[in-house]
Design a protein around this motif. Structure first.
Motif, PDB file in Angstrom:
ATOM      1  N   VAL A  24       0.862  -1.188   0.000  1.00  0.00           N
ATOM      2  CA  VAL A  24       0.000   0.000   0.000  1.00  0.00           C
ATOM      3  C   VAL A  24       0.894   1.233   0.000  1.00  0.00           C
ATOM      4  O   VAL A  24       1.819   1.334   0.820  1.00  0.00           O
ATOM      5  CB  VAL A  24      -0.923   0.033   1.233  1.00  0.00           C
ATOM      6  CG1 VAL A  24      -1.740   1.324   1.260  1.00  0.00           C
ATOM      7  CG2 VAL A  24      -1.844  -1.175   1.263  1.00  0.00           C
ATOM      8  N   LEU A  25       0.633   2.155  -0.904  1.00  0.00           N
ATOM      9  CA  LEU A  25       1.388   3.404  -0.971  1.00  0.00           C
ATOM     10  C   LEU A  25       0.543   4.530  -0.400  1.00  0.00           C
ATOM     11  O   LEU A  25      -0.596   4.738  -0.833  1.00  0.00           O
ATOM     12  CB  LEU A  25       1.773   3.717  -2.417  1.00  0.00           C
ATOM     13  CG  LEU A  25       2.641   4.963  -2.626  1.00  0.00           C
ATOM     14  CD1 LEU A  25       4.032   4.751  -2.030  1.00  0.00           C
ATOM     15  CD2 LEU A  25       2.736   5.307  -4.116  1.00  0.00           C
ATOM     16  N   ILE A  26       1.101   5.249   0.565  1.00  0.00           N
ATOM     17  CA  ILE A  26       0.428   6.415   1.134  1.00  0.00           C
ATOM     18  C   ILE A  26       1.234   7.655   0.755  1.00  0.00           C
ATOM     19  O   ILE A  26       2.434   7.741   1.039  1.00  0.00           O
ATOM     20  CB  ILE A  26       0.276   6.298   2.653  1.00  0.00           C
ATOM     21  CG1 ILE A  26      -0.620   5.096   2.998  1.00  0.00           C
ATOM     22  CG2 ILE A  26      -0.305   7.588   3.238  1.00  0.00           C
ATOM     23  CD1 ILE A  26      -0.865   4.903   4.486  1.00  0.00           C
ATOM     24  N   GLU A  27       0.556   8.603   0.120  1.00  0.00           N
ATOM     25  CA  GLU A  27       1.197   9.846  -0.307  1.00  0.00           C
ATOM     26  C   GLU A  27       0.577  11.014   0.449  1.00  0.00           C
ATOM     27  O   GLU A  27      -0.638  11.087   0.622  1.00  0.00           O
ATOM     28  CB  GLU A  27       1.012  10.067  -1.804  1.00  0.00           C
ATOM     29  CG  GLU A  27       1.602   8.968  -2.680  1.00  0.00           C
ATOM     30  CD  GLU A  27       1.312   9.193  -4.150  1.00  0.00           C
ATOM     31  OE1 GLU A  27       1.832  10.176  -4.718  1.00  0.00           O
ATOM     32  OE2 GLU A  27       0.549   8.376  -4.723  1.00  0.00           O
ATOM     33  N   TYR A  28       1.417  11.932   0.879  1.00  0.00           N
ATOM     34  CA  TYR A  28       0.951  13.184   1.477  1.00  0.00           C
ATOM     35  C   TYR A  28       1.941  14.261   1.039  1.00  0.00           C
ATOM     36  O   TYR A  28       3.144  14.133   1.209  1.00  0.00           O
ATOM     37  CB  TYR A  28       0.855  13.082   3.005  1.00  0.00           C
ATOM     38  CG  TYR A  28       2.136  12.701   3.699  1.00  0.00           C
ATOM     39  CD1 TYR A  28       2.962  13.676   4.261  1.00  0.00           C
ATOM     40  CD2 TYR A  28       2.541  11.376   3.777  1.00  0.00           C
ATOM     41  CE1 TYR A  28       4.150  13.332   4.898  1.00  0.00           C
ATOM     42  CE2 TYR A  28       3.730  11.025   4.411  1.00  0.00           C
ATOM     43  CZ  TYR A  28       4.521  12.009   4.960  1.00  0.00           C
ATOM     44  OH  TYR A  28       5.713  11.669   5.581  1.00  0.00           O
ATOM     45  N   GLY A  29       1.418  15.304   0.429  1.00  0.00           N
ATOM     46  CA  GLY A  29       2.307  16.291  -0.170  1.00  0.00           C
ATOM     47  C   GLY A  29       3.173  15.626  -1.225  1.00  0.00           C
ATOM     48  O   GLY A  29       2.691  14.894  -2.087  1.00  0.00           O
ATOM     49  N   GLU A  30       4.471  15.870  -1.137  1.00  0.00           N
ATOM     50  CA  GLU A  30       5.418  15.253  -2.068  1.00  0.00           C
ATOM     51  C   GLU A  30       5.988  13.943  -1.516  1.00  0.00           C
ATOM     52  O   GLU A  30       6.839  13.327  -2.152  1.00  0.00           O
ATOM     53  CB  GLU A  30       6.567  16.222  -2.368  1.00  0.00           C
ATOM     54  CG  GLU A  30       6.129  17.515  -3.023  1.00  0.00           C
ATOM     55  CD  GLU A  30       5.432  17.281  -4.357  1.00  0.00           C
ATOM     56  OE1 GLU A  30       5.946  16.465  -5.154  1.00  0.00           O
ATOM     57  OE2 GLU A  30       4.380  17.901  -4.600  1.00  0.00           O
ATOM     58  N   ASN A  31       5.519  13.532  -0.365  1.00  0.00           N
ATOM     59  CA  ASN A  31       6.083  12.369   0.315  1.00  0.00           C
ATOM     60  C   ASN A  31       5.336  11.096  -0.070  1.00  0.00           C
ATOM     61  O   ASN A  31       4.108  11.090  -0.198  1.00  0.00           O
ATOM     62  CB  ASN A  31       6.008  12.568   1.826  1.00  0.00           C
ATOM     63  CG  ASN A  31       6.745  13.817   2.265  1.00  0.00           C
ATOM     64  OD1 ASN A  31       7.959  13.812   2.421  1.00  0.00           O
ATOM     65  ND2 ASN A  31       6.013  14.909   2.439  1.00  0.00           N
ATOM     66  N   LYS A  32       6.097  10.017  -0.196  1.00  0.00           N
ATOM     67  CA  LYS A  32       5.542   8.721  -0.558  1.00  0.00           C
ATOM     68  C   LYS A  32       6.110   7.659   0.378  1.00  0.00           C
ATOM     69  O   LYS A  32       7.326   7.500   0.472  1.00  0.00           O
ATOM     70  CB  LYS A  32       5.870   8.384  -2.011  1.00  0.00           C
ATOM     71  CG  LYS A  32       5.237   9.349  -3.015  1.00  0.00           C
ATOM     72  CD  LYS A  32       5.709   9.081  -4.414  1.00  0.00           C
ATOM     73  CE  LYS A  32       4.967   9.977  -5.407  1.00  0.00           C
ATOM     74  NZ  LYS A  32       5.187  11.419  -5.164  1.00  0.00           N
ATOM     75  N   VAL A  33       5.218   6.949   1.073  1.00  0.00           N
ATOM     76  CA  VAL A  33       5.633   5.931   2.033  1.00  0.00           C
ATOM     77  C   VAL A  33       4.981   4.615   1.637  1.00  0.00           C
ATOM     78  O   VAL A  33       3.758   4.545   1.445  1.00  0.00           O
ATOM     79  CB  VAL A  33       5.225   6.314   3.474  1.00  0.00           C
ATOM     80  CG1 VAL A  33       5.702   5.257   4.460  1.00  0.00           C
ATOM     81  CG2 VAL A  33       5.796   7.684   3.833  1.00  0.00           C
ATOM     82  N   LEU A  34       5.786   3.570   1.531  1.00  0.00           N
ATOM     83  CA  LEU A  34       5.310   2.259   1.118  1.00  0.00           C
ATOM     84  C   LEU A  34       5.121   1.364   2.332  1.00  0.00           C
ATOM     85  O   LEU A  34       6.065   1.159   3.110  1.00  0.00           O
ATOM     86  CB  LEU A  34       6.320   1.635   0.150  1.00  0.00           C
ATOM     87  CG  LEU A  34       5.985   0.254  -0.407  1.00  0.00           C
ATOM     88  CD1 LEU A  34       4.691   0.289  -1.211  1.00  0.00           C
ATOM     89  CD2 LEU A  34       7.141  -0.258  -1.271  1.00  0.00           C
ATOM     90  N   PHE A  35       3.914   0.844   2.490  1.00  0.00           N
ATOM     91  CA  PHE A  35       3.616  -0.093   3.570  1.00  0.00           C
ATOM     92  C   PHE A  35       3.568  -1.500   2.977  1.00  0.00           C
ATOM     93  O   PHE A  35       2.678  -1.837   2.203  1.00  0.00           O
ATOM     94  CB  PHE A  35       2.292   0.263   4.256  1.00  0.00           C
ATOM     95  CG  PHE A  35       2.401   1.452   5.158  1.00  0.00           C
ATOM     96  CD1 PHE A  35       2.500   1.302   6.533  1.00  0.00           C
ATOM     97  CD2 PHE A  35       2.436   2.740   4.629  1.00  0.00           C
ATOM     98  CE1 PHE A  35       2.621   2.407   7.365  1.00  0.00           C
ATOM     99  CE2 PHE A  35       2.555   3.848   5.452  1.00  0.00           C
ATOM    100  CZ  PHE A  35       2.655   3.681   6.827  1.00  0.00           C
ATOM    101  N   ASP A  36       4.549  -2.285   3.327  1.00  0.00           N
ATOM    102  CA  ASP A  36       4.772  -3.644   2.822  1.00  0.00           C
ATOM    103  C   ASP A  36       5.156  -3.614   1.338  1.00  0.00           C
ATOM    104  O   ASP A  36       4.834  -2.672   0.604  1.00  0.00           O
ATOM    105  CB  ASP A  36       3.587  -4.568   3.082  1.00  0.00           C
ATOM    106  CG  ASP A  36       3.492  -4.991   4.543  1.00  0.00           C
ATOM    107  OD1 ASP A  36       4.527  -4.960   5.230  1.00  0.00           O
ATOM    108  OD2 ASP A  36       2.389  -5.355   4.999  1.00  0.00           O
ATOM    109  N   CYS A  37       5.877  -4.668   0.955  1.00  0.00           N
ATOM    110  CA  CYS A  37       6.466  -4.670  -0.388  1.00  0.00           C
ATOM    111  C   CYS A  37       6.643  -6.117  -0.847  1.00  0.00           C
ATOM    112  O   CYS A  37       7.761  -6.617  -0.977  1.00  0.00           O
ATOM    113  CB  CYS A  37       7.800  -3.916  -0.383  1.00  0.00           C
ATOM    114  SG  CYS A  37       8.507  -3.644  -2.020  1.00  0.00           S
ATOM    115  N   GLY A  38       5.511  -6.795  -1.061  1.00  0.00           N
ATOM    116  CA  GLY A  38       5.544  -8.186  -1.485  1.00  0.00           C
ATOM    117  C   GLY A  38       5.875  -8.344  -2.958  1.00  0.00           C
ATOM    118  O   GLY A  38       6.132  -7.376  -3.680  1.00  0.00           O
TER     119      GLY A  38
END
Length: 250
Positions: A24-38
């Motif tokens: 799951v990718l969560i973006e806020y502003g210019e930031n991108k955080v990946l939750f899990d990476c199967g």
């Protein structure tokens, strides 16, 4: 728009059409955080239109293969494009896991700069630009964490792999979105994962605005409609079945 959530992978370790493994990718502003990476997530990032080199923060719920298989693939892809730095958050054991992988691929160890930050239930940490994350234990066959992500008044909770439980639901109080696994259909005898009948009692009196179900085994195929109808009988918020590359904006 405050947060954008992209379901990159909504499947499991068993291959199935149109669903790769967890991410799951969560973006806020210019930031991108990946939750899990199967497995399959690196290609899904490409298909989503996001540049993989924009992702340097990965948060792992647990270390099962269908949640971590593409971590090294992402790190290598970034290195090949001259993006060398990354931070990985995860449960206790993440440092040892990554260290063993780097030992197998020593050329990677000297090419990338990865900081591992292990977290435990109840811990809070801050990502860039005032994004706060709090975690708690789920109930799974290995240590697994759920995460509450808050930014600018918006709240998203990601359950990781777990049975429905008090700790995750407490974490999700007041959330705009709960992303909760729902691995198997109604009346499927199960531990360590969720089914609709296991999950519904926890949602009945909750103040969660929207629920998105993910981590669907092939056994769920053909049972999507009955799953939604069953949960909606007692839950007043929105409930949806997530699909790969679905995006939701808060």
């Amino acid at each position: 728009m405050d947060m954008k959530i992209t379901f990159l992978g909504t499947g499991v370790a068993i291959p199935q059409k149109d669903r790769v493994q967890s991410g799951v990718l969560i973006e806020y502003g210019e930031n991108k955080v990946l939750f899990d990476c199967g497995g399959g997530i690196l290609n899904r990032i490409f298909e989503s239109g996001v540049l993989h080199t924009e992702i340097d923060t990965i948060v792992l719920s647990h270390l099962h293969l269908d949640h971590v298989a593409d971590v090294m693939c992402l790190l290598k892809a970034n290195w090949l494009c001259e993006k060398l730095d990354a931070v990985i958050y995860g449960p206790v054991g993440t440092q040892e896991w990554l260290g063993r992988l780097m030992a197998i691929y020593p050329y990677m160890k000297v090419k990338v700069n990865v900081e591992v930050r292990e977290v435990v239930a109840g811990e809070e940490f801050e990502l860039s630009q005032g994004c706060n994350v709090r975690c708690t234990d789920g109930i799974h066959s290995v240590p697994s964490l759920g995460y509450r992500v808050e930014h600018d008044g918006e709240v998203v909770v990601y359950s990781g792999d777990t049975e429905p439980c008090d700790s995750i639901m407490k974490l999700a109080q007041g959330a705009d979105m709960l992303i909760h696994e729902c691995s198997f259909p109604l009346d499927f005898p199960m531990t360590n994962h969720a089914t609709p009948d296991m999950l519904r009692p926890y949602l009945e009196n909750s103040d969660i605005s929207k629920v998105y179900l993910t981590h669907l085994y092939p056994h769920m195929q053909g049972h999507e409609k009955e799953t939604l109808e069953y949960i909606k009988e007692k839950y007043e918020g929105e409930v949806h079945i997530a699909s790969d590359l679905m995006t939701v904006e808060l």
